[in-house]
Scaffold this motif. Structure first.
Motif, mmCIF file in Angstrom:
data_model
loop_
_atom_site.group_PDB
_atom_site.id
_atom_site.type_symbol
_atom_site.label_atom_id
_atom_site.label_comp_id
_atom_site.label_asym_id
_atom_site.label_seq_id
_atom_site.Cartn_x
_atom_site.Cartn_y
_atom_site.Cartn_z
ATOM 1 N N VAL A 334 0.843 -1.190 0.000
ATOM 2 C CA VAL A 334 0.000 0.000 0.000
ATOM 3 C C VAL A 334 0.882 1.246 0.000
ATOM 4 C CG1 VAL A 334 -1.830 1.261 1.190
ATOM 5 C CG2 VAL A 334 -1.787 -1.253 1.253
ATOM 6 N N LEU A 335 0.579 2.166 -0.922
ATOM 7 C CA LEU A 335 1.307 3.420 -1.042
ATOM 8 C C LEU A 335 0.322 4.548 -0.751
ATOM 9 C CD1 LEU A 335 2.261 2.038 -4.379
ATOM 10 C CD2 LEU A 335 4.146 2.627 -2.891
ATOM 11 N N THR A 336 0.730 5.508 0.056
ATOM 12 C CA THR A 336 -0.209 6.527 0.528
ATOM 13 C C THR A 336 0.326 7.934 0.280
ATOM 14 O OG1 THR A 336 -0.860 5.014 2.307
ATOM 15 C CG2 THR A 336 -1.594 7.290 2.504
ATOM 16 N N GLY A 337 -0.595 8.816 -0.109
ATOM 17 C CA GLY A 337 -0.268 10.238 -0.160
ATOM 18 C C GLY A 337 0.295 10.696 -1.481
ATOM 19 N N THR A 338 1.428 11.413 -1.411
ATOM 20 C CA THR A 338 2.011 12.037 -2.596
ATOM 21 C C THR A 338 3.157 11.189 -3.151
ATOM 22 O OG1 THR A 338 3.542 13.299 -1.224
ATOM 23 C CG2 THR A 338 1.413 14.326 -1.734
ATOM 24 N N PRO A 377 -10.285 13.169 0.980
ATOM 25 C CA PRO A 377 -11.081 13.474 2.176
ATOM 26 C C PRO A 377 -10.903 12.464 3.302
ATOM 27 C CG PRO A 377 -12.471 12.576 0.453
ATOM 28 C CD PRO A 377 -11.129 12.784 -0.164
ATOM 29 N N ASN A 378 -10.314 11.306 2.998
ATOM 30 C CA ASN A 378 -10.016 10.336 4.058
ATOM 31 C C ASN A 378 -8.790 9.539 3.658
ATOM 32 O OD1 ASN A 378 -10.961 7.853 2.563
ATOM 33 N ND2 ASN A 378 -12.889 8.992 2.637
ATOM 34 N N ASN A 379 -8.228 8.831 4.626
ATOM 35 C CA ASN A 379 -6.977 8.105 4.441
ATOM 36 C C ASN A 379 -7.083 7.084 3.307
ATOM 37 O OD1 ASN A 379 -4.562 6.813 6.844
ATOM 38 N ND2 ASN A 379 -4.534 6.647 4.638
ATOM 39 N N ALA A 380 -8.184 6.326 3.286
ATOM 40 C CA ALA A 380 -8.322 5.248 2.300
ATOM 41 C C ALA A 380 -8.255 5.770 0.870
ATOM 42 C CB ALA A 380 -9.632 4.498 2.533
ATOM 43 N N GLU A 381 -8.817 6.954 0.641
ATOM 44 C CA GLU A 381 -8.850 7.495 -0.720
ATOM 45 C C GLU A 381 -7.533 8.141 -1.128
ATOM 46 O OE1 GLU A 381 -12.615 9.389 -2.046
ATOM 47 O OE2 GLU A 381 -13.230 9.107 0.045
ATOM 48 N N ALA A 382 -6.564 8.085 -0.261
ATOM 49 C CA ALA A 382 -5.224 8.596 -0.595
ATOM 50 C C ALA A 382 -4.260 7.474 -0.931
ATOM 51 C CB ALA A 382 -4.677 9.417 0.565
ATOM 52 N N THR A 383 -4.770 6.247 -1.104
ATOM 53 C CA THR A 383 -3.884 5.094 -1.269
ATOM 54 C C THR A 383 -3.911 4.526 -2.680
ATOM 55 O OG1 THR A 383 -5.585 3.513 -0.578
ATOM 56 C CG2 THR A 383 -4.196 4.448 1.145
ATOM 57 N N ALA A 384 -2.803 3.895 -3.029
ATOM 58 C CA ALA A 384 -2.655 3.116 -4.246
ATOM 59 C C ALA A 384 -2.046 1.773 -3.853
ATOM 60 C CB ALA A 384 -1.771 3.840 -5.252
ATOM 61 N N HIS A 385 -2.126 0.803 -4.762
ATOM 62 C CA HIS A 385 -1.587 -0.524 -4.485
ATOM 63 C C HIS A 385 -0.492 -0.883 -5.484
ATOM 64 C CE1 HIS A 385 -5.400 -2.183 -2.246
ATOM 65 N NE2 HIS A 385 -4.743 -1.257 -1.564
ATOM 66 N N SER A 403 7.506 -13.806 0.337
ATOM 67 C CA SER A 403 6.641 -12.875 1.078
ATOM 68 C C SER A 403 7.328 -12.326 2.327
ATOM 69 C CB SER A 403 5.317 -13.557 1.428
ATOM 70 O OG SER A 403 5.510 -14.743 2.166
ATOM 71 N N ASN A 404 8.170 -13.131 2.974
ATOM 72 C CA ASN A 404 8.923 -12.613 4.131
ATOM 73 C C ASN A 404 9.911 -11.529 3.704
ATOM 74 O OD1 ASN A 404 7.590 -14.278 5.894
ATOM 75 N ND2 ASN A 404 9.226 -15.795 6.037
ATOM 76 N N THR A 405 10.487 -11.728 2.508
ATOM 77 C CA THR A 405 11.428 -10.725 2.014
ATOM 78 C C THR A 405 10.719 -9.398 1.738
ATOM 79 O OG1 THR A 405 12.858 -12.421 1.060
ATOM 80 C CG2 THR A 405 13.089 -10.186 0.191
ATOM 81 N N VAL A 406 9.517 -9.475 1.209
ATOM 82 C CA VAL A 406 8.749 -8.246 0.980
ATOM 83 C C VAL A 406 8.585 -7.478 2.290
ATOM 84 C CG1 VAL A 406 6.484 -7.332 0.329
ATOM 85 C CG2 VAL A 406 7.524 -9.157 -1.029
ATOM 86 N N MET A 407 8.367 -8.207 3.379
ATOM 87 C CA MET A 407 8.150 -7.548 4.660
ATOM 88 C C MET A 407 9.415 -6.892 5.213
ATOM 89 S SD MET A 407 4.987 -7.832 4.961
ATOM 90 C CE MET A 407 4.882 -7.015 6.550
ATOM 91 N N PRO A 415 8.123 5.723 2.807
ATOM 92 C CA PRO A 415 7.318 6.140 3.964
ATOM 93 C C PRO A 415 5.871 5.650 3.845
ATOM 94 C CG PRO A 415 7.686 7.992 2.486
ATOM 95 C CD PRO A 415 8.570 6.883 2.008
ATOM 96 N N GLY A 416 5.347 5.163 4.954
ATOM 97 C CA GLY A 416 3.964 4.698 4.996
ATOM 98 C C GLY A 416 3.785 3.251 4.571
ATOM 99 N N PHE A 417 4.879 2.491 4.462
ATOM 100 C CA PHE A 417 4.788 1.109 3.986
ATOM 101 C C PHE A 417 3.855 0.270 4.861
ATOM 102 C CE2 PHE A 417 5.906 -3.323 4.368
ATOM 103 C CZ PHE A 417 6.082 -3.740 3.067
ATOM 104 N N HIS A 418 2.924 -0.420 4.236
ATOM 105 C CA HIS A 418 2.217 -1.547 4.830
ATOM 106 C C HIS A 418 1.627 -2.384 3.701
ATOM 107 C CE1 HIS A 418 -0.908 1.587 4.547
ATOM 108 N NE2 HIS A 418 -1.832 0.628 4.571
ATOM 109 N N THR A 419 1.154 -3.556 4.022
ATOM 110 C CA THR A 419 0.639 -4.482 3.013
ATOM 111 C C THR A 419 -0.818 -4.833 3.328
ATOM 112 O OG1 THR A 419 1.424 -6.405 4.252
ATOM 113 C CG2 THR A 419 2.918 -5.485 2.600
ATOM 114 N N THR A 420 -1.508 -5.346 2.333
ATOM 115 C CA THR A 420 -2.915 -5.694 2.524
ATOM 116 C C THR A 420 -3.089 -7.007 3.267
ATOM 117 O OG1 THR A 420 -2.991 -6.781 0.361
ATOM 118 C CG2 THR A 420 -3.627 -4.447 0.454
ATOM 119 N N THR A 421 -2.062 -7.843 3.274
ATOM 120 C CA THR A 421 -2.120 -9.138 3.956
ATOM 121 C C THR A 421 -0.791 -9.400 4.649
ATOM 122 O OG1 THR A 421 -1.272 -10.380 2.048
ATOM 123 C CG2 THR A 421 -3.665 -10.068 2.195
ATOM 124 N N PRO A 422 -0.761 -10.285 5.633
ATOM 125 C CA PRO A 422 0.519 -10.720 6.193
ATOM 126 C C PRO A 422 1.239 -11.593 5.174
ATOM 127 C CG PRO A 422 -1.288 -11.984 7.134
ATOM 128 C CD PRO A 422 -1.916 -10.907 6.322
#
Length: 592
Positions: A334-338, A377-385, A403-407, A415-422
């Motif tokens: 998940v990528l967020t923001g600018t 207007p909200n966090n979710a709408e500022a994201t891309a995948h 998948s462990n390497t991705v983590m 900045p803002g790194f997270h994933t949709t699944t473990p």
């Protein structure tokens, strides 16, 4: 069948393995029908059934069908409703035995028949030794060149085996791989007493094929997945479709009273265009020319299909092969923001370094999916995948090692790194290989209720199958002012998969709209509107009787649904994407 000349009412209760369980009971109890059918098989389903049979040799059929039959068998026997289904999959004999056991537990005694002969998996070496290359229909590559070992190989049989079983007074007929339309063709031929030697048999079969193609996917014919969904005013779950097939092959598509959805020329057109290629729709019993039929509303939720012309089938049968392609895994970042594109590029750069480069895998695929909005207007709408998919014959490479390497980017990446699944484990995938074999190499068998086995002759071939028609040159768009609006403002679309290919059928509701559409929506234009199709082969066909243009995009789904890495692996949303693209539509077609 002593039908007194009336049409046979064939109701559908399943469009895929996993469809609505209650549909069989609703179809049987909702009003009069003569035959209950259910379609459970797709290319991917054969692979699923193979996996089930590998674990249990007695499996290999659609188990949900047993649940549905248990709910309706007594009523069907009381009312004389015949049950016909391809739920037998890879083991129609096993399903027939299970149905007999189920009936015994219910204290019932149906006459059960099953159709087989489609399974060629143990004859592939023999067929190749006899000079049949089993070449891929799209690429032309011979099977031997691929150095793979298929796990399933099933020829598409026709409807005459079903007809023979019903003539032997079977209450239930289960089959292996027959064409979807055969589930309507077989009962129609039985009911009306059609014979392969009838002078107009190919027109009759073609009409039944059109009806069967419309109802095979259940509520897609009655308002489900319909582009102009604003026309569906009854938003209850759609009633499953019924085809009333007359003695001449014409039909009326309808549904039971007091059920949701809509049956209109539009909903029927959408389904006629679903997962087809050229208008000459080939089958083992006839070629149905969809560019000859006409549609007419004949009452509320009643649409007549008439005038379908048929021609003799070719002398070869289509065969669907599947083989194990290896293992795959996907992680979504998940990528967020600018600065989304910069973040994605950095993530890909880091991952290729950590994973040993893209060449460490048989396939390394990254796709940036943009959902983000500026000043959201909200966090979710500022994201891309960012979807990262890998494939390889070595399951260890694409499993938790990947998948462990991705983590590892969690604290050392953008900045803002997270994933949709473990982190996830690998999964096996299959590859679809469509090919042809001479019809004479396939023995179409039916085991009758008394245990006798009959071999069904293949339909006579009295003329070569027609070559695909050459589309007429596109006319220029009408002059006048235009407005830039989504194409879907005036055009409907339905899309789907056929192996690695996708089709997109596009239609309009008026002649003037179609005159513009056929001139505007050229192959070159489609490449502009669907950029991922730009480098691929595109085949274009016109069906003026449906005010439609159909496209086949070759290879857009890679090697098939099970192996595709695109977010929509069955191309179900491709038509709606096309409708969302902006087009310069004449003001005269848009009204005020």
């Amino acid at each position: 069948m002593t039908s007194a000349g009336r049409a046979v009412r064939i109701g559908n209760c399943s469009g895929f393995y996993g469809d609505r369980l209650a549909a069989a009971r609703e179809m049987v109890e909702g009003g009069p029908i003569d035959v209950l059918t259910g379609d459970y098989l797709a290319e991917l389903t054969m692979l699923i059934l193979w996996k089930a049979k590998r674990k249990d040799p007695a499996a290999g059929y659609a188990k949900t069908f047993l649940t549905q039959v248990e709910q309706v068998l007594g009523t069907c026997l009381d009312r004389g409703i015949r049950i016909v289904s391809n739920a037998g999959g890879l083991n129609s004999a096993g399903l027939a035995a299970e149905l007999a056991a189920l009936a015994g537990r219910l204290g019932l005694h149906p006459r059960i028949a099953h159709v087989d002969g489609d399974d060629l998996i143990h004859r592939l070496d023999e067929l190749q030794a006899a000079g049949h290359a089993l070449a891929h229909l799209d690429t032309g590559r011979e099977l031997a060149e691929a150095h793979v070992r298929p796990v399933s190989a099933n020829a598409y049989l026709g409807g005459w085996g079903i007809t023979e079983a019903l003539r032997a007074d079977a209450d239930i007929v289960v089959t292996g791989r027959v064409t979807d339309a055969s589930l309507a063709v077989g009962p129609a031929a039985w009911w009306h007493g059609w014979r392969p030697s009838d002078a107009d048999i190919f027109d009759k079969i073609a009409g039944a094929m059109a009806a069967g193609h419309v109802i095979e996917c259940g509520p897609q014919a009655t308002g489900g997945n319909y582009a102009f969904f604003e026309e569906v005013t009854d938003r209850r779950y759609p009633g499953f479709p019924i085809a009333e097939i007359a003695a001449d092959g014409s039909s009326i598509i309808t549904k039971h009273e007091d059920t949701g959805g809509l049956v209109s020329p539009g909903t029927v057109t959408a389904q006629l265009l679903y997962e087809i290629a050229e208008p000459a729709y080939a089958g083992p019993d006839a070629v149905a020319h969809f560019d000859t039929l006409s549609l007419e509303q004949e009452g509320v939720h009643r649409v007549r299909i008439r005038g379908t012309r048929g021609s003799p089938p070719g002398d070869q049968l289509k065969v669907a092969l599947n083989y194990e392609g290896g293992y795959r895994n996907t992680m979504t970042l998940v990528l967020t923001g600018t600065r989304i594109e910069e973040k994605a590029a950095w993530a890909v750069e880091q991952l290729t370094e950590l994973l040993g480069g893209p060449d460490a895998f048989a396939e390394f695929d990254t796709r940036l999916l943009r959902f983000d909005k500026p000043d959201a207007p909200n966090n979710a709408e500022a994201t891309a995948h960012l979807r990262v998919s890998v494939k390889d014959p070595d399951r260890r490479k694409v499993g938790r090692a990947f998948s462990n390497t991705v983590m590892e980017l969690a604290l050392g990446g953008y900045p803002g790194f997270h994933t949709t699944t473990p982190p996830s484990a690998e999964s096996a995938f299959g590859v679809y290989w469509p090919t042809l074999v001479p019809a004479g190499e396939v023995e179409h068998r039916v085991t009758l209720p008394d245990g006798g086995v009959r071999v069904i002759p293949h339909s006579p071939v009295t003329a070569p199958s027609p070559a695909p028609g050459v589309p007429e040159p596109a006319a220029p768009p009408p002059p006048g002012a235009t407005r830039r609006v989504p194409l879907g403002t005036i055009a409907g679309a339905r899309s789907g998969d056929k192996g690695g290919n996708a089709n997109v059928g596009v239609w309009t509701r008026t002649d003037d709209e179609y005159a513009w559409l056929r001139g505007y929506l050229t192959t070159a234009r489609l490449r502009e509107l669907i950029p991922e199709a730009a480098p691929l082969e595109i085949r274009r066909y016109e069906l003026p009787n449906l005010r439609a243009v159909n496209f086949v995009i070759v290879g857009i789904l890679g090697e098939g649904v099970a192996s595709a890495t695109r977010p929509d692996p069955q191309a179900k949303g491709l038509g709606e994407y096309l409708r969302s693209r902006l087009a310069d539509v004449p003001e005269s077609l848009l009204g005020s």
